[in-house]
Design a protein around this motif. Structure first.
Motif, PDB file in Angstrom:
ATOM      1  N   ASP A 157       0.825  -1.215   0.000  1.00 12.83           N
ATOM      2  CA  ASP A 157       0.000   0.000   0.000  1.00 12.83           C
ATOM      3  C   ASP A 157       0.856   1.261   0.000  1.00 12.83           C
ATOM      4  O   ASP A 157       0.516   2.259  -0.646  1.00 12.83           O
ATOM      5  N   TYR A 158       1.977   1.224   0.739  1.00 14.15           N
ATOM      6  CA  TYR A 158       2.858   2.397   0.771  1.00 14.15           C
ATOM      7  C   TYR A 158       3.474   2.632  -0.607  1.00 14.15           C
ATOM      8  O   TYR A 158       3.570   3.778  -1.068  1.00 14.15           O
ATOM      9  N   ALA A 159       3.873   1.527  -1.265  1.00 14.33           N
ATOM     10  CA  ALA A 159       4.455   1.660  -2.596  1.00 14.33           C
ATOM     11  C   ALA A 159       3.425   2.169  -3.605  1.00 14.33           C
ATOM     12  O   ALA A 159       3.707   3.072  -4.400  1.00 14.33           O
ATOM     13  N   ILE A 160       2.215   1.616  -3.558  1.00 13.41           N
ATOM     14  CA  ILE A 160       1.156   2.019  -4.492  1.00 13.41           C
ATOM     15  C   ILE A 160       0.759   3.476  -4.278  1.00 13.41           C
ATOM     16  O   ILE A 160       0.426   4.198  -5.210  1.00 13.41           O
ATOM     17  N   GLU A 161       0.837   3.923  -3.025  1.00 10.58           N
ATOM     18  CA  GLU A 161       0.507   5.318  -2.724  1.00 10.58           C
ATOM     19  C   GLU A 161       1.440   6.271  -3.474  1.00 10.58           C
ATOM     20  O   GLU A 161       1.029   7.352  -3.902  1.00 10.58           O
ATOM     21  N   HIS A 162       2.700   5.856  -3.637  1.00  8.49           N
ATOM     22  CA  HIS A 162       3.685   6.721  -4.284  1.00  8.49           C
ATOM     23  C   HIS A 162       3.897   6.387  -5.763  1.00  8.49           C
ATOM     24  O   HIS A 162       4.452   7.203  -6.504  1.00  8.49           O
ATOM     25  N   LYS A 163       3.445   5.209  -6.169  1.00 12.66           N
ATOM     26  CA  LYS A 163       3.516   4.840  -7.596  1.00 12.66           C
ATOM     27  C   LYS A 163       2.302   3.966  -7.897  1.00 12.66           C
ATOM     28  O   LYS A 163       2.386   2.736  -7.847  1.00 12.66           O
ATOM     29  N   PRO A 164       1.168   4.584  -8.191  1.00 18.81           N
ATOM     30  CA  PRO A 164      -0.110   3.869  -8.309  1.00 18.81           C
ATOM     31  C   PRO A 164      -0.104   2.691  -9.282  1.00 18.81           C
ATOM     32  O   PRO A 164      -0.819   1.712  -9.060  1.00 18.81           O
ATOM     33  N   LEU A 165       0.689   2.754 -10.342  1.00 22.31           N
ATOM     34  CA  LEU A 165       0.687   1.681 -11.336  1.00 22.31           C
ATOM     35  C   LEU A 165       1.841   0.694 -11.147  1.00 22.31           C
ATOM     36  O   LEU A 165       2.122  -0.110 -12.039  1.00 22.31           O
ATOM     37  N   ALA A 166       2.500   0.741  -9.992  1.00 20.38           N
ATOM     38  CA  ALA A 166       3.587  -0.200  -9.733  1.00 20.38           C
ATOM     39  C   ALA A 166       3.063  -1.634  -9.815  1.00 20.38           C
ATOM     40  O   ALA A 166       1.985  -1.947  -9.310  1.00 20.38           O
ATOM     41  N   ASN A 167       3.824  -2.489 -10.453  1.00 19.71           N
ATOM     42  CA  ASN A 167       3.418  -3.882 -10.636  1.00 19.71           C
ATOM     43  C   ASN A 167       3.469  -4.615  -9.297  1.00 19.71           C
ATOM     44  O   ASN A 167       4.528  -4.755  -8.681  1.00 19.71           O
ATOM     45  N   ILE A 168       2.313  -5.080  -8.843  1.00 20.97           N
ATOM     46  CA  ILE A 168       2.225  -5.722  -7.521  1.00 20.97           C
ATOM     47  C   ILE A 168       3.040  -7.010  -7.471  1.00 20.97           C
ATOM     48  O   ILE A 168       3.660  -7.333  -6.451  1.00 20.97           O
TER      49      ILE A 168
ATOM     50  N   LYS B 164      10.687   2.348   4.333  1.00 26.80           N
ATOM     51  CA  LYS B 164       9.917   3.308   3.536  1.00 26.80           C
ATOM     52  C   LYS B 164      10.835   4.116   2.629  1.00 26.80           C
ATOM     53  O   LYS B 164      10.529   4.353   1.452  1.00 26.80           O
ATOM     54  N   SER B 165      11.962   4.554   3.179  1.00 24.30           N
ATOM     55  CA  SER B 165      12.925   5.277   2.368  1.00 24.30           C
ATOM     56  C   SER B 165      13.508   4.361   1.294  1.00 24.30           C
ATOM     57  O   SER B 165      13.708   4.772   0.145  1.00 24.30           O
ATOM     58  N   LYS B 166      13.737   3.096   1.668  1.00 22.45           N
ATOM     59  CA  LYS B 166      14.319   2.137   0.728  1.00 22.45           C
ATOM     60  C   LYS B 166      13.377   1.862  -0.441  1.00 22.45           C
ATOM     61  O   LYS B 166      13.820   1.815  -1.598  1.00 22.45           O
ATOM     62  N   ILE B 167      12.095   1.682  -0.169  1.00 25.64           N
ATOM     63  CA  ILE B 167      11.166   1.391  -1.257  1.00 25.64           C
ATOM     64  C   ILE B 167      10.994   2.605  -2.160  1.00 25.64           C
ATOM     65  O   ILE B 167      10.804   2.478  -3.375  1.00 25.64           O
ATOM     66  N   LEU B 168      11.087   3.815  -1.596  1.00 25.10           N
ATOM     67  CA  LEU B 168      11.005   5.022  -2.429  1.00 25.10           C
ATOM     68  C   LEU B 168      12.169   5.085  -3.412  1.00 25.10           C
ATOM     69  O   LEU B 168      12.017   5.516  -4.556  1.00 25.10           O
ATOM     70  N   ASN B 169      13.351   4.647  -2.960  1.00 19.88           N
ATOM     71  CA  ASN B 169      14.511   4.607  -3.844  1.00 19.88           C
ATOM     72  C   ASN B 169      14.407   3.488  -4.877  1.00 19.88           C
ATOM     73  O   ASN B 169      15.039   3.559  -5.941  1.00 19.88           O
ATOM     74  N   THR B 170      13.619   2.456  -4.546  1.00 20.17           N
ATOM     75  CA  THR B 170      13.504   1.281  -5.417  1.00 20.17           C
ATOM     76  C   THR B 170      12.399   1.439  -6.451  1.00 20.17           C
ATOM     77  O   THR B 170      12.481   0.865  -7.541  1.00 20.17           O
ATOM     78  N   LEU B 171      11.372   2.221  -6.140  1.00 18.58           N
ATOM     79  CA  LEU B 171      10.209   2.347  -7.021  1.00 18.58           C
ATOM     80  C   LEU B 171      10.541   2.718  -8.469  1.00 18.58           C
ATOM     81  O   LEU B 171       9.889   2.206  -9.391  1.00 18.58           O
ATOM     82  N   PRO B 172      11.522   3.605  -8.712  1.00 22.46           N
ATOM     83  CA  PRO B 172      11.823   3.928 -10.112  1.00 22.46           C
ATOM     84  C   PRO B 172      12.220   2.707 -10.946  1.00 22.46           C
ATOM     85  O   PRO B 172      12.118   2.734 -12.169  1.00 22.46           O
ATOM     86  N   PHE B 173      12.666   1.630 -10.277  1.00 20.31           N
ATOM     87  CA  PHE B 173      13.102   0.429 -10.995  1.00 20.31           C
ATOM     88  C   PHE B 173      12.009  -0.651 -11.043  1.00 20.31           C
ATOM     89  O   PHE B 173      12.229  -1.722 -11.608  1.00 20.31           O
TER      90      PHE B 173
END
Length: 205
Positions: A136-147, A174-183
């Protein structure tokens, strides 16, 4: 450059400051984060103009930094420039000001207890979250992130003892996933559709 005036000679650079620093990948963010800590610790200046990630890291350590500054002020009865105080600083800042003379200066034992309390809060904060919270935290910051990719990333970190692919301990997920989301790849499906497909895969015989 003109020398910045301060009466404080030193401060404790906590391990948690260093751990959070290592979560930043960009050198500019690292420098901004370190300067924010030093300017607050020596000049009592609040940071301005930090990037999102640098500010996120600073905010995660703000209580410890301000507690250290306020402890020095209580011990010296002056601000960091040497001006006498009329009221003692308090932590957290929402607590009403305490008149001078009613509190004793912070002792090394009190500082040690504060650091232990901060470590307990840190451990609680960095406890491995349930995947639902992680997702949910990842989707909040990148709504179309592949689950599916998020689940693979989460499972790999858990299997590795909550360490990333470089075998570094994850101290702020939380900081780590924010850095990972672009990938993380995006999906053409909405989060609801993705979640439905994910659940079907879980219950498929």
């Amino acid at each position: 450059m003109a020398k910045k005036l301060t009466k404080r000679k030193a401060f404790n650079f906590l391990r948690s400051y260093y751990d959070v620093l290592n979560e930043l990948n960009d050198d500019k963010d690292k420098l901004s984060y370190l300067l924010a800590i030093m300017d607050k610790s020596f000049l009592d200046e609040n940071p301005e103009g930090l990037s999102f990630l640098a500010n996120l890291c600073y905010e995660s350590q703000r209580h410890s930094i301000e507690s250290s500054v306020n402890g020095w002020k209580r011990a010296e009865n002056t601000d960091l420039l040497g001006n006498p105080l009329t009221t003692l600083p308090t932590t957290p800042p929402t607590t009403p000001p305490t008149p001078l003379g009613t509190n004793l200066p912070t002792t090394p034992k009190e500082e040690e207890e504060e650091e232990k309390e901060e470590e307990k809060k840190k451990e609680k904060k960095n406890k491995i979250p349930p995947f639902i919270e992680f997702r949910d935290y990842a989707i909040e910051h990148k709504p179309l992130a592949n689950i599916k990719d998020l689940k693979l990333k989460y499972d790999s970190w858990v299997a590795n003892g909550w360490k990333d692919g470089h075998d570094k301990k994850i101290v702020n997920w939380k900081s780590k996933i924010l850095n990972t989301l672009p990938f993380i790849k995006e999906s053409i499906d909405t989060p609801v559709d993705q979640y439905a497909a994910h659940m079907r895969n879980l219950i498929r015989p």
